[in-house]
Scaffold this motif. Structure first.
Motif, PDB file in Angstrom:
ATOM      1  N   LEU A   1       0.830  -1.211   0.000  1.00 46.49           N
ATOM      2  CA  LEU A   1       0.000   0.000   0.000  1.00 46.49           C
ATOM      3  C   LEU A   1       0.859   1.252   0.000  1.00 46.49           C
ATOM      4  N   VAL A   2       1.909   1.242   0.807  1.00 51.55           N
ATOM      5  CA  VAL A   2       2.786   2.429   0.857  1.00 51.55           C
ATOM      6  C   VAL A   2       3.510   2.606  -0.454  1.00 51.55           C
ATOM      7  N   GLU A   3       3.894   1.507  -1.082  1.00 54.46           N
ATOM      8  CA  GLU A   3       4.629   1.612  -2.348  1.00 54.46           C
ATOM      9  C   GLU A   3       3.729   2.156  -3.466  1.00 54.46           C
ATOM     10  N   ARG A   4       2.484   1.634  -3.555  1.00 54.75           N
ATOM     11  CA  ARG A   4       1.583   2.062  -4.635  1.00 54.75           C
ATOM     12  C   ARG A   4       0.862   3.382  -4.317  1.00 54.75           C
ATOM     13  N   GLY A   5       0.537   3.570  -3.027  1.00 51.48           N
ATOM     14  CA  GLY A   5      -0.228   4.755  -2.639  1.00 51.48           C
ATOM     15  C   GLY A   5      -1.728   4.573  -2.866  1.00 51.48           C
ATOM     16  N   ASP A   6      -2.495   5.496  -2.299  1.00 48.59           N
ATOM     17  CA  ASP A   6      -3.963   5.471  -2.433  1.00 48.59           C
ATOM     18  C   ASP A   6      -4.459   6.918  -2.565  1.00 48.59           C
ATOM     19  N   PRO A   7      -4.784   7.393  -3.813  1.00 46.60           N
ATOM     20  CA  PRO A   7      -5.180   8.805  -4.000  1.00 46.60           C
ATOM     21  C   PRO A   7      -6.485   9.174  -3.306  1.00 46.60           C
ATOM     22  N   GLN A   8      -7.310   8.197  -3.027  1.00 44.33           N
ATOM     23  CA  GLN A   8      -8.614   8.506  -2.465  1.00 44.33           C
ATOM     24  C   GLN A   8      -8.533   8.835  -0.977  1.00 44.33           C
ATOM     25  N   ARG A   9      -7.545   8.253  -0.265  1.00 44.51           N
ATOM     26  CA  ARG A   9      -7.526   8.462   1.198  1.00 44.51           C
ATOM     27  C   ARG A   9      -7.177   9.881   1.601  1.00 44.51           C
ATOM     28  N   PRO A  10      -6.171  10.629   1.163  1.00 45.75           N
ATOM     29  CA  PRO A  10      -5.093  10.181   0.272  1.00 45.75           C
ATOM     30  C   PRO A  10      -3.954   9.543   1.067  1.00 45.75           C
ATOM     31  N   LEU A  11      -3.108   8.773   0.352  1.00 49.89           N
ATOM     32  CA  LEU A  11      -1.930   8.136   0.966  1.00 49.89           C
ATOM     33  C   LEU A  11      -0.886   7.979  -0.116  1.00 49.89           C
ATOM     34  N   GLY A  12       0.357   8.305   0.215  1.00 45.13           N
ATOM     35  CA  GLY A  12       1.443   8.168  -0.741  1.00 45.13           C
ATOM     36  C   GLY A  12       2.728   8.728  -0.182  1.00 45.13           C
ATOM     37  N   LEU A  13       3.833   8.175  -0.637  1.00 44.49           N
ATOM     38  CA  LEU A  13       5.133   8.677  -0.211  1.00 44.49           C
ATOM     39  C   LEU A  13       5.424   9.985  -0.934  1.00 44.49           C
ATOM     40  N   PRO A  14       6.068  10.912  -0.249  1.00 49.46           N
ATOM     41  CA  PRO A  14       6.463  12.141  -0.921  1.00 49.46           C
ATOM     42  C   PRO A  14       7.417  11.825  -2.064  1.00 49.46           C
ATOM     43  N   PRO A  15       7.348  12.622  -3.176  1.00 50.59           N
ATOM     44  CA  PRO A  15       8.195  12.348  -4.348  1.00 50.59           C
ATOM     45  C   PRO A  15       9.638  12.811  -4.124  1.00 50.59           C
ATOM     46  N   SER A  16      10.257  12.248  -3.064  1.00 52.35           N
ATOM     47  CA  SER A  16      11.648  12.592  -2.748  1.00 52.35           C
ATOM     48  C   SER A  16      12.526  11.368  -3.012  1.00 52.35           C
ATOM     49  N   ARG A  17      13.701  11.570  -3.592  1.00 53.73           N
ATOM     50  CA  ARG A  17      14.588  10.449  -3.933  1.00 53.73           C
ATOM     51  C   ARG A  17      15.097   9.753  -2.685  1.00 53.73           C
TER      52      ARG A  17
END
Length: 650
Positions: free
Chosen positions: A97-113
């Motif tokens: 879940l953390v790897e793919r993310g969830d736009p509806q919750r929302p949930l996702g890792l920041p786009p940092s390298r």
């Protein structure tokens, strides 16, 4: 402020609507960008916060999984053995879940390298070491499980450390994004304040300032300062208004400069028109009154001479049959000139020529060939104006105005003189028509009187003449007895003729009292009853219809008198009834109970019975229908019917 001024100069050449719409759209786009960036940062912060929660839960699941394996090693197999695979699966789901993310919750890792690298280390540590060791420890027994457990404890610590590092990186990124969120919010507030100030400034520059300048110009214009002008600073609507205002100010300044002259000119024009109207009204009012021809022409000449300040004038009547022009009234002429021009032929002198040509002319005697030889010029007259008097396209005469100074007439003055000449022509024509009408009325009345005298007194005198001849013959023959028998007949004939004359005189002198036909008929019936001793009844019925002219009422009265006279002479009646029904139509009936006569006898009846023909002629004059109903021994009824359409007010 410098930028705003630059914007104002940039859009100065555009239309006002384009300016306002462009500025508003620009500020709207800026606001949408700022709001969008704020929403984007908020959405990322919410997703990162959810990622922190999910990533942090990996530590709890890892420690719980280690605890379950330790309990399993200690011999507690009932619950721990079943929950170990569930915990492993839960950790797999969280990592996925953390790897793919969830736009509806929302949930996702920041786009940092760095965060992505740290998450890959956590994922590699789990898939490469933690998950295999946990499955091995779960499946092993005895000493093998203990070795696996020892290896797992070391990897758990490293796995949790990687998770802590990942969470720390996400929190650092969130802190940075929170800073930018607050910064963007502050920027949005600053933009709102700055945009409001800029909009107010631009609105003042684009709308309020031009309106205030225009208002100031209008106020100065209202205070009669027509020299005020507005600066045209743009080519938009306000620039066009300013240019139009300046044009209006130029025209008003020009108009105001010549306003007094125009006011004086208009005032003079109105005064002239008022004087013309006064003259027309005065002439029309005067000519409507009853005058003789000389009096009417004299008053007319005095009025137009006074209006045009003429030194003299004449009014002449044209006799087309004899080609003569007769002088009716004059003013300002010498006795010699009046005597010489009292009656002139067509074509002689200026007035005679105008009578032949039937035109209105103005002569300046000094400009005419041989004009100084005319009698008018010898008496000091410089201008003679002649205008035709006409009615219904018929030339009746002319009038002239004489001036001792040269004078011309404008088109308006000529039209005025033609108008008053037409008024005089109508008045003269009405006078002639009234005179002809009176002559016709007198002629018709004389004919009726002559017929009455012929049918009554003339017949009586003829009878007396025959009796006198018979008396003369009897006396000449010595027949005294026959002569004595003739004398009573002579006495009766004289008496009847006297009564006829007296009755005719009374009828001719009959007048309506206060224009009341009913009162006149009532008085006539009473007089008939008093003189003859015959009972006579008068009855008036009906609510009263349209009014009748005096001529109609007099003719109705005369018809009633004639009918009563016939009753006295011939009917031998002892009762008479006179009745009127005054409704929409007028009905008059005169009935007696006398001996009657044969009404079907035709023309013989008219010769025998006096007055019937006269009554019919009077009825025809007022367009009424007369009917006589009679038969021997049954009395006589005379009926007259006047329809509503023939009733007309006097």
């Amino acid at each position: 402020m410098m930028r705003l001024r630059g914007c104002r100069s940039l859009i100065a050449g555009q239309r006002l609507s384009t300016k306002i719409v462009g500025v508003l759209i620009g500020f709207l786009l800026l606001a949408l960008v700022a709001i969008g960036s704020t929403l984007w940062l908020s959405w990322q912060l919410e997703g990162a916060a959810a990622a922190i929660n999910e990533t942090g839960s990996l530590r709890r699941h890892s420690y719980r999984l280690t605890l379950l394996l330790a309990r399993e090693q200690a011999g507690v197999q009932s619950e721990s053995s079943a929950k170990v695979p569930e915990q492993i699966a839960a950790i797999d789901r969280i990592l996925l879940l953390v790897e793919r993310g969830d736009p509806q919750r929302p949930l996702g890792l920041p786009p940092s390298r760095a965060i992505r690298d740290a998450f890959r280390h956590v994922l590699a540590q789990w898939n490469g070491h933690m998950r295999p060791l946990m499955l091995q420890a779960h499946a092993a027994r005895g000493a093998g499980r203990q070795d696996a457990q020892q290896q797992l404890d070391g990897h758990v610590e490293r796995f949790v450390a990687e998770i802590d590092r990942l969470v720390a990186l996400i929190e650092q990124d969130n802190a940075l994004r929170t800073f930018w969120l607050r910064a963007s919010q502050l920027a949005l507030v600053a933009m709102a304040i700055g945009g409001t100030v800029a909009l107010v400034y631009l609105m003042f520059g684009l709308i309020v300032d031009p309106v205030m300048r225009l208002r100031g110009g209008m106020r100065s214009m209202a205070e009669s300062d027509f020299g005020v002008r507005l600066a045209v600073e743009s080519r938009d609507e306000f620039g066009q208004l300013a240019a139009g205002f300046n044009e209006m100010a130029d025209r008003l300044e020009q108009l105001y400069g010549s306003l007094e002259d125009k006011v004086r000119e208009k005032t003079a024009t109105l005064e002239d028109k008022n004087r013309e109207l006064e003259l027309l009204y005065d002439c029309a009012s005067y000519l409507q009154q009853r005058h003789t021809l000389e009096t009417m022409c004299e008053g007319f000449l005095a009025r137009i001479s006074s209006y045009f300040a003429a030194d003299g004038g004449t009014v002449r009547i044209v006799d087309a049959d004899n080609a003569n022009v007769h002088l009716v009234v004059h003013a300002g002429l010498s006795a010699e000139m009046v005597e010489s021009e009292r009656c002139m032929k067509f074509g002689s002198c200026l007035c005679g020529e105008a009578a032949v040509k039937k035109i209105s002319v103005v002569h300046r005697l000094g400009d005419l060939p041989g004009g100084e030889q005319l009698q008018c010029a010898r008496e000091g007259i410089a201008t003679v104006s002649i205008f035709q008097i006409c009615a219904q396209d018929q030339q009746l005469g002319m009038f002239s105005l004489h001036f001792r100074q040269a004078r011309g007439f404008s088109a308006r003055e000529r039209a005025l003189l033609d108008t008053v000449a037409a008024l005089l022509g109508v008045a003269i024509e009405n006078m002639r028509l009234a005179e002809r009408e009176r002559e016709m009325a007198i002629s018709e009345e004389r004919n009726l009187v002559a017929r009455g005298l012929h049918d009554s007194i003339a017949q009586g005198l003829n009878f007396l003449n025959l009796q006198v001849q018979m008396l003369d013959d009897s006396l000449a023959a010595g027949k005294t007895a026959d002569a004595a028998a003739i004398v009573p007949a002579l006495r009766a004939g004289v008496k009847e003729s006297y009564e006829d004359v007296r009755e005719l005189l009374l009828n001719f002198r009959s007048r309506l009292e206060e224009d009341s036909l009913q009162a006149g008929l009532r008085k006539t019936v009473k007089k008939f009853s008093d003189q003859t001793g015959i009972p006579a009844e008068f009855r008036a019925l009906g609510p009263g219809g349209p009014p009748m002219s005096r001529e109609q009422q007099l003719q109705l009265l005369f018809i009633a008198q004639e009918a009563l006279s016939n009753i006295r002479k011939h009917a031998q009646a002892d009762a008479v009834q006179v009745r009127i029904e005054d409704g929409e139509d007028f009905l008059l009936s005169i009935r007696d109970n006398g001996i009657g006569f044969d009404a079907s006898a035709g023309s013989a009846m008219d010769d025998t019975h006096v007055g019937l023909h006269i009554m019919r002629e009077r009825a025809q004059r007022i367009h009424a229908d007369l009917d006589v109903q009679s038969c021997p021994g049954a009395g006589t009824t005379v009926s007259l019917h006047l329809p509503q359409g023939q009733r007309r007010a006097a």
